[in-house]
Write a protein that holds these residues in place. Structure first.
Motif, mmCIF file in Angstrom:
data_model
loop_
_atom_site.group_PDB
_atom_site.id
_atom_site.type_symbol
_atom_site.label_atom_id
_atom_site.label_comp_id
_atom_site.label_asym_id
_atom_site.label_seq_id
_atom_site.Cartn_x
_atom_site.Cartn_y
_atom_site.Cartn_z
ATOM 1 N N LEU A 120 0.853 -1.187 0.000
ATOM 2 C CA LEU A 120 0.000 0.000 0.000
ATOM 3 C C LEU A 120 0.887 1.235 0.000
ATOM 4 O O LEU A 120 1.942 1.246 0.638
ATOM 5 C CB LEU A 120 -0.866 0.033 1.263
ATOM 6 N N GLU A 121 0.439 2.262 -0.708
ATOM 7 C CA GLU A 121 1.200 3.516 -0.653
ATOM 8 C C GLU A 121 1.037 4.189 0.698
ATOM 9 O O GLU A 121 1.941 4.858 1.177
ATOM 10 C CB GLU A 121 0.742 4.460 -1.771
ATOM 11 N N ASN A 122 -0.114 3.979 1.306
ATOM 12 C CA ASN A 122 -0.390 4.613 2.594
ATOM 13 C C ASN A 122 -0.768 3.549 3.619
ATOM 14 O O ASN A 122 -1.747 2.825 3.427
ATOM 15 C CB ASN A 122 -1.548 5.607 2.457
ATOM 16 N N ALA A 123 -0.010 3.494 4.698
ATOM 17 C CA ALA A 123 -0.254 2.475 5.718
ATOM 18 C C ALA A 123 -1.639 2.618 6.341
ATOM 19 O O ALA A 123 -2.227 1.642 6.793
ATOM 20 C CB ALA A 123 0.822 2.548 6.799
ATOM 21 N N HIS A 124 -2.181 3.823 6.344
ATOM 22 C CA HIS A 124 -3.480 4.014 6.980
ATOM 23 C C HIS A 124 -4.620 3.396 6.166
ATOM 24 O O HIS A 124 -5.757 3.361 6.621
ATOM 25 C CB HIS A 124 -3.732 5.497 7.286
ATOM 26 N N ASP A 125 -4.317 2.930 4.953
ATOM 27 C CA ASP A 125 -5.337 2.226 4.172
ATOM 28 C C ASP A 125 -5.441 0.756 4.550
ATOM 29 O O ASP A 125 -6.241 0.019 3.991
ATOM 30 C CB ASP A 125 -5.009 2.314 2.676
ATOM 31 N N LYS A 126 -4.623 0.337 5.519
ATOM 32 C CA LYS A 126 -4.530 -1.090 5.807
ATOM 33 C C LYS A 126 -5.885 -1.717 6.167
ATOM 34 O O LYS A 126 -6.252 -2.759 5.635
ATOM 35 C CB LYS A 126 -3.540 -1.304 6.968
ATOM 36 N N ILE A 127 -6.606 -1.077 7.073
ATOM 37 C CA ILE A 127 -7.861 -1.667 7.544
ATOM 38 C C ILE A 127 -8.846 -1.798 6.385
ATOM 39 O O ILE A 127 -9.455 -2.849 6.179
ATOM 40 C CB ILE A 127 -8.487 -0.785 8.646
ATOM 41 N N ALA A 128 -8.988 -0.728 5.616
ATOM 42 C CA ALA A 128 -9.913 -0.762 4.489
ATOM 43 C C ALA A 128 -9.484 -1.813 3.478
ATOM 44 O O ALA A 128 -10.313 -2.537 2.917
ATOM 45 C CB ALA A 128 -9.978 0.610 3.831
ATOM 46 N N ALA A 129 -8.178 -1.913 3.275
ATOM 47 C CA ALA A 129 -7.673 -2.885 2.304
ATOM 48 C C ALA A 129 -7.960 -4.305 2.760
ATOM 49 O O ALA A 129 -8.387 -5.157 1.974
ATOM 50 C CB ALA A 129 -6.170 -2.680 2.106
ATOM 51 N N MET A 130 -7.733 -4.572 4.039
ATOM 52 C CA MET A 130 -7.985 -5.921 4.540
ATOM 53 C C MET A 130 -9.467 -6.280 4.420
ATOM 54 O O MET A 130 -9.821 -7.402 4.108
ATOM 55 C CB MET A 130 -7.544 -6.038 6.006
ATOM 56 N N ARG A 131 -10.336 -5.290 4.671
ATOM 57 C CA ARG A 131 -11.775 -5.559 4.538
ATOM 58 C C ARG A 131 -12.111 -5.941 3.107
ATOM 59 O O ARG A 131 -12.890 -6.857 2.859
ATOM 60 C CB ARG A 131 -12.562 -4.312 4.935
ATOM 61 N N LEU A 132 -11.515 -5.206 2.162
ATOM 62 C CA LEU A 132 -11.797 -5.485 0.754
ATOM 63 C C LEU A 132 -11.313 -6.883 0.374
ATOM 64 O O LEU A 132 -11.993 -7.624 -0.327
ATOM 65 C CB LEU A 132 -11.104 -4.451 -0.125
ATOM 66 N N ILE A 133 -10.123 -7.216 0.845
ATOM 67 C CA ILE A 133 -9.534 -8.495 0.466
ATOM 68 C C ILE A 133 -10.307 -9.647 1.100
ATOM 69 O O ILE A 133 -10.574 -10.658 0.463
ATOM 70 C CB ILE A 133 -8.049 -8.522 0.881
ATOM 71 N N GLU A 134 -10.641 -9.482 2.348
ATOM 72 C CA GLU A 134 -11.357 -10.564 3.026
ATOM 73 C C GLU A 134 -12.787 -10.670 2.522
ATOM 74 O O GLU A 134 -13.348 -11.753 2.491
ATOM 75 C CB GLU A 134 -11.340 -10.325 4.535
ATOM 76 N N GLY A 135 -13.363 -9.530 2.146
ATOM 77 C CA GLY A 135 -14.710 -9.536 1.619
ATOM 78 C C GLY A 135 -15.724 -9.898 2.676
ATOM 79 O O GLY A 135 -15.389 -10.057 3.837
ATOM 80 N N PRO A 136 -16.964 -10.027 2.235
ATOM 81 C CA PRO A 136 -18.000 -10.426 3.176
ATOM 82 C C PRO A 136 -17.750 -11.847 3.661
ATOM 83 O O PRO A 136 -17.253 -12.679 2.917
ATOM 84 C CB PRO A 136 -19.293 -10.330 2.355
#
Ligand SMILES: [Zn+2]
Length: 105
Positions: free
Chosen positions: A52-68
């Protein structure tokens, strides 16, 4: 740059990168050309890394990857290694990074 996680294979890594890009999260996939013909590189060094370019995107990114949560699969959720901090797919019962056992089976 912040290394979010290592994908188990290139296709999944690229899929994750696409998901994040579509969501407006700047990311990069590295090592994506290593598979096949990387004879001298240890297998555990071959997986594509998702950055990620920005570490603060981590939570949002993990949510997207894990999905519902997929309740039909019954394989559980990704888990977090207490020893080295790696994120592991539910099908793994021990950490590929450091070998530690899954803390909450
Ligand atoms: Zn570990």
């Amino acid at each position: 740059m912040f290394r979010l996680m290592r994908a188990p294979d290139v296709m999944l890594g690229q899929h994750w990168a696409n998901l994040l890009t579509q969501a407006g999260i700047p990311c990069h996939l590295t090592n994506r050309y290593m598979q096949g013909g990387a004879g001298e590189i240890p297998v555990d060094q071959c997986g594509p890394d998702l950055w990620l370019e920005n570490a603060h995107d981590k939570i949002a990114a993990m949510r997207l990857i894990e999905g519902p949560a997929d309740t039909t699969a019954g394989t559980g959720f990704k888990w977090h290694c207490d020893q080295c901090g790696e994120w592991l797919e539910p099908q793994f019962t021990s950490c590929w990074q450091c070998g530690a056992a899954q803390p909450h089976p």
